[in-house]
Motif scaffolding. Structure first.
Motif, short mmCIF file in Angstrom:
data_model
loop_
_atom_site.label_atom_id
_atom_site.label_comp_id
_atom_site.label_asym_id
_atom_site.label_seq_id
_atom_site.Cartn_x
_atom_site.Cartn_y
_atom_site.Cartn_z
N GLY A 1 0.83 -1.19 0.00
CA GLY A 1 0.00 0.00 0.00
C GLY A 1 0.87 1.25 0.00
N ALA A 2 0.91 1.95 -1.14
CA ALA A 2 1.74 3.16 -1.24
C ALA A 2 0.90 4.42 -1.13
CB ALA A 2 2.50 3.14 -2.58
N GLY A 3 -0.27 4.30 -0.48
CA GLY A 3 -1.13 5.45 -0.27
C GLY A 3 -0.67 6.28 0.91
N ALA A 4 -1.58 7.12 1.43
CA ALA A 4 -1.22 8.04 2.51
C ALA A 4 -0.72 7.30 3.74
CB ALA A 4 -2.43 8.91 2.85
N ALA A 5 -1.42 6.21 4.13
CA ALA A 5 -1.02 5.47 5.33
C ALA A 5 0.35 4.82 5.14
CB ALA A 5 -2.07 4.40 5.66
N GLY A 6 0.58 4.24 3.97
CA GLY A 6 1.88 3.62 3.70
C GLY A 6 3.01 4.62 3.72
N ARG A 7 2.78 5.81 3.13
CA ARG A 7 3.83 6.84 3.12
C ARG A 7 4.12 7.34 4.53
NH1 ARG A 7 0.65 8.57 -1.26
NH2 ARG A 7 -0.10 10.38 -0.08
N MET A 8 3.07 7.56 5.33
CA MET A 8 3.28 8.00 6.71
C MET A 8 4.03 6.94 7.51
SD MET A 8 -0.12 10.11 7.91
CE MET A 8 -1.34 8.93 7.35
N LEU A 9 3.68 5.67 7.29
CA LEU A 9 4.37 4.60 7.99
C LEU A 9 5.84 4.56 7.61
CD1 LEU A 9 4.30 2.10 9.82
CD2 LEU A 9 3.67 0.76 7.81
N ALA A 10 6.13 4.72 6.32
CA ALA A 10 7.52 4.72 5.85
C ALA A 10 8.32 5.85 6.50
CB ALA A 10 7.56 4.84 4.33
N ARG A 11 7.70 7.04 6.57
CA ARG A 11 8.38 8.17 7.21
C ARG A 11 8.64 7.89 8.69
NH1 ARG A 11 4.86 11.53 4.09
NH2 ARG A 11 3.56 11.92 5.92
N GLN A 12 7.64 7.29 9.37
CA GLN A 12 7.80 7.01 10.79
C GLN A 12 8.92 6.00 11.03
OE1 GLN A 12 6.51 8.16 13.50
NE2 GLN A 12 4.83 9.45 12.80
N ILE A 13 8.94 4.95 10.23
CA ILE A 13 10.01 3.94 10.39
C ILE A 13 11.36 4.57 10.11
CG2 ILE A 13 10.96 1.81 9.44
CD1 ILE A 13 8.12 0.85 8.97
N LYS A 14 11.42 5.42 9.09
CA LYS A 14 12.68 6.03 8.69
C LYS A 14 13.23 6.94 9.78
CE LYS A 14 12.34 8.59 5.04
NZ LYS A 14 12.21 8.97 3.61
N THR A 15 12.33 7.60 10.53
CA THR A 15 12.78 8.58 11.53
C THR A 15 12.72 8.02 12.95
OG1 THR A 15 10.54 9.49 11.68
CG2 THR A 15 12.05 10.51 10.12
N SER A 16 12.34 6.75 13.09
CA SER A 16 12.16 6.20 14.43
C SER A 16 13.47 5.62 14.94
CB SER A 16 11.08 5.12 14.42
OG SER A 16 11.59 3.94 13.81
N LYS A 17 13.37 5.12 16.18
CA LYS A 17 14.55 4.50 16.80
C LYS A 17 14.81 3.09 16.28
CE LYS A 17 11.76 2.81 20.67
NZ LYS A 17 11.54 2.88 22.13
N TYR A 18 13.86 2.56 15.48
CA TYR A 18 14.02 1.19 14.99
C TYR A 18 14.97 1.16 13.79
CZ TYR A 18 10.08 0.26 18.04
OH TYR A 18 9.28 0.15 19.12
N ARG A 19 16.24 1.37 14.05
CA ARG A 19 17.24 1.49 12.99
C ARG A 19 17.53 0.14 12.30
NH1 ARG A 19 17.00 6.76 11.93
NH2 ARG A 19 17.52 8.05 13.73
N ARG A 20 17.09 -0.95 12.92
CA ARG A 20 17.39 -2.26 12.34
C ARG A 20 16.31 -2.71 11.36
NH1 ARG A 20 21.66 -4.63 14.83
NH2 ARG A 20 22.35 -3.72 16.78
N THR A 21 15.40 -1.81 11.02
CA THR A 21 14.37 -2.10 10.03
C THR A 21 14.70 -1.41 8.72
OG1 THR A 21 12.63 -2.36 11.70
CG2 THR A 21 11.91 -1.87 9.47
#
Length: 615
Positions: free
Chosen positions: A154-174
């Motif tokens: 899903g590359a819609g709004a929810a998918g893009r927001m999730l990608a940004r959150q993962i990218k900027t989160s502390k979960y660096r191993r993802t």
């Protein structure tokens, strides 16, 4: 306001002040160097500073989380800068002297660049640090200590927001390897810095090619049937599959990696949830006194949770088991609700106690969820089933009538349709009791009938989970056995909605879609638990006494095509022998268990046709 927030607001105000003053001085230096130290520049500086801070406060610019700044926040800054310059021009027009129009135009441009630049710069720093090539840097860091190679479906709004959150989160191993989306116009494009690798039909190829070991389904607004198919595909190639909550949980855009949850068996039902008429429920419940029997049970406790959303004045938690009532009261107390929670320990078979409770609290609404519901147990204990499910319902209903309760809702079951077992027969007799009451009472008596509830006490899901934890086998009675299923929240919401639709005497039925084979449910749960059918076998044990191969909500020729509410049908019993039902209830103490069973089944199956009616 906390000390941290005060410091943050002051720091933003200081940065903006520096930008505004620098813009004013730089514009004058470019266009009119001789007036840099004059009265005009001082006047403009004061006016602009006051207007900028006032408007920033009004527009909430100092309350934004700039780490997650989007186009909306940047447009907000343009509004603030434009209005502050406009206000300054308006004030200057009222004062004698030069207008400085050209200078203010340059100030406007520098302010927009400066204020937006600092916000974007902060977001860039929080996302990528000081890296000049952010995407490649992220890839290098992730590849070194990677634990999850994630595909977002899903590359819609929810998918893009999730990608940004993962990218900027502390979960660096993802590491996000990319998106999968069925919109072919997006294929081979980059979204939020990640490629769209193909559609959902190519999930298997993407997983193999990019060594994906984790899939997140970010399609909160897509129909459940489609999501179920995607989950099945994903679980076929990757063990760890997760999903986002439904769209209503994301309405504010607060998506974070913490909201991602593992795929659950409920996700495989493939049925869209019932939409409620919130306003009608709110007007029915808010500020009222509400009593729930069986409040400690799985359905009763969820009804209580749903009720608190609408802030009744008092919520009476009535139940026979002290531990379960204590637990639900402690849970609801933790919500910080304004509703007064009143725990009451009482048995619905104790007629005097029920009448005293009803007289003490005079509720406006009663939701009767107390019942014995285990089919095999009730088959061996028919007198107890009748005493609790029929006589108990009669006690509560008559107490409600005595206190002129506004609405009484009985929680019933699809097992009440043409029942071959004691439990279903007692629930059908309970429906008859409240329908008899509806003909002679000012109280609106209704029943709500639904199928099996996933995760409720005695349902197959907890049993299957226990069997899987022990290493199997998972036991199913018959390979062709089917049941209708719904979730506990769905069942509870339907109960609340029925109270608002009631005229008296109705049986409300949820359109539950297609029935599910129990063996398919078992296979899905085994797969979701990370095992194969070889590791956890399924064993067929044979049908139990009183068990039906399939359940019916209503007979085919009894279905009215148009529901009275989306996915909710309503029916009325045509006729039944009321005198015989009342006589049976009076005779129960004097009958043997076998006689109770025989008479209950006879009465429940005699003239019990239900025809649906339109409103």
């Amino acid at each position: 306001m906390t000390t941290f927030r005060k410091v943050r607001v002051l720091l933003l105000a200081l940065i903006d002040s520096i930008i505004v003053l620098s813009s004013v001085h730089f514009s004058f230096f470019l266009l009119d160097p001789s007036s840099v130290s004059g009265l005009g520049i001082a006047t403009i500086s004061i006016l602009l500073l006051c207007a900028h801070h006032m408007l920033s406060g009004m527009f909430g610019m100092y309350k934004k989380k700039w780490r997650y700044a989007s186009i909306e926040e940047l447009v907000g800054i343009i509004y603030v800068v434009t209005l502050s310059v406009s206000l300054t021009i308006l004030v200057l027009a009222l004062l004698p002297g030069k207008m400085y129009g050209d200078e203010l135009l340059v100030v406007w441009l520098f302010n927009i660049l400066g204020v937006n630049g600092t916000r974007l710069g902060w977001r860039y720093y929080k996302s990528y640090g000081f890296s000049i090539f952010p995407v490649s840097r992220k890839m290098e860091v992730s590849e070194r200590g990677i634990e999850k190679r994630t595909l977002i479906i899903g590359a819609g709004a929810a998918g893009r927001m999730l990608a940004r959150q993962i990218k900027t989160s502390k979960y660096r191993r993802t590491l996000i390897v990319g998106f999968a989306d069925d919109d072919k116009d997006l294929h081979h494009l980059n979204i939020s810095g990640y490629p769209v690798l193909g559609g959902t039909d190519s999930i298997g190829e993407i997983v193999l090619k990019h060594k994906v070991n984790h899939i997140v389904i970010a399609m909160p607004s897509v129909q459940r049937e489609r999501v179920r198919g995607i989950i099945t595909k994903a679980k076929g190639v990757v063990y760890h599959v997760q999903t986002l909550p439904m769209i209503e949980d994301l309405a504010l855009g607060n998506v974070s990696v913490n909201h991602v949850r593992d795929v659950q068996i409920e996700d495989l039902l493939g049925r869209d949830p019932v939409t409620l008429d919130i306003d009608s429920i709110d007007s029915e419940i808010r500020g009222k006194t509400v009593l729930v029997t069986g409040a400690g049970g799985s359905i009763g406790s969820e009804i209580c949770r749903q009720l608190l959303r609408f802030t009744p004045a008092k919520l009476i938690l009535l139940g026979h088991g002290e531990n379960s009532i204590y637990s639900i009261r402690m849970e609801l107390n933790g919500w910080g609700t304004a509703t007064e929670l009143i725990p009451v320990i009482a048995n619905v078979q104790d007629r005097d106690r029920i009448f005293r409770v009803m007289a003490t609290y005079s509720p406006s609404l009663v939701y009767h969820a107390a019942a014995h519901k285990h089919v095999p147990l009730m088959e061996n204990n028919p007198k107890e089933a009748v005493k609790n499910n029929v006589i108990g319902t009669k006690n509560v209903a008559e107490a409600a009538d005595n206190e002129s309760v506004q609405t009484f809702v009985l929680v019933s079951t699809d097992k009440a349709v043409n029942p071959p077992n004691v439990m279903g027969a007692t629930k059908r007799l309970a429906e008859m009791v409240i329908q008899m009451m509806s003909t002679k009472s000012s109280t609106k008596f209704v029943a709500v009938r639904f199928g099996n509830v996933l995760g409720s006490r005695g349902s197959v899901i907890p049993l299957f989970k226990q069997q899987i934890e022990r290493g199997g086998p998972v036991t199913v009675t018959h390979p062709e056995m089917t049941r209708y299923f719904m979730t506990i929240p769905e069942a509870s919401r339907l109960v609340l909605q029925a109270g608002t639709l009631a005229n008296g005497g109705e049986i409300f039925v949820l359109d539950m879609g297609e029935p599910v084979r129990i063996v398919d449910l078992a296979r899905n749960l085994i797969h979701l638990s990370g095992f194969t059918k070889e590791e956890i076998p399924i064993e067929f044990t044979g049908m139990r006494p009183g068990e039906k191969l399939f359940e019916e909500l209503l007979a085919e020729d009894e279905v009215f095509e148009d529901p009275v509410f989306p996915k909710i049908l309503v029916g009325k019993t045509v006729s039944f022998n009321r005198e015989a039902v009342l006589a049976f209830i009076e005779q129960v103490p004097y009958l043997s268990p076998d006689e109770v069973k025989e008479q209950a089944l006879t009465l429940a199956n005699a003239n019990s046709r239900v025809s649906l009616v339109a409103r």
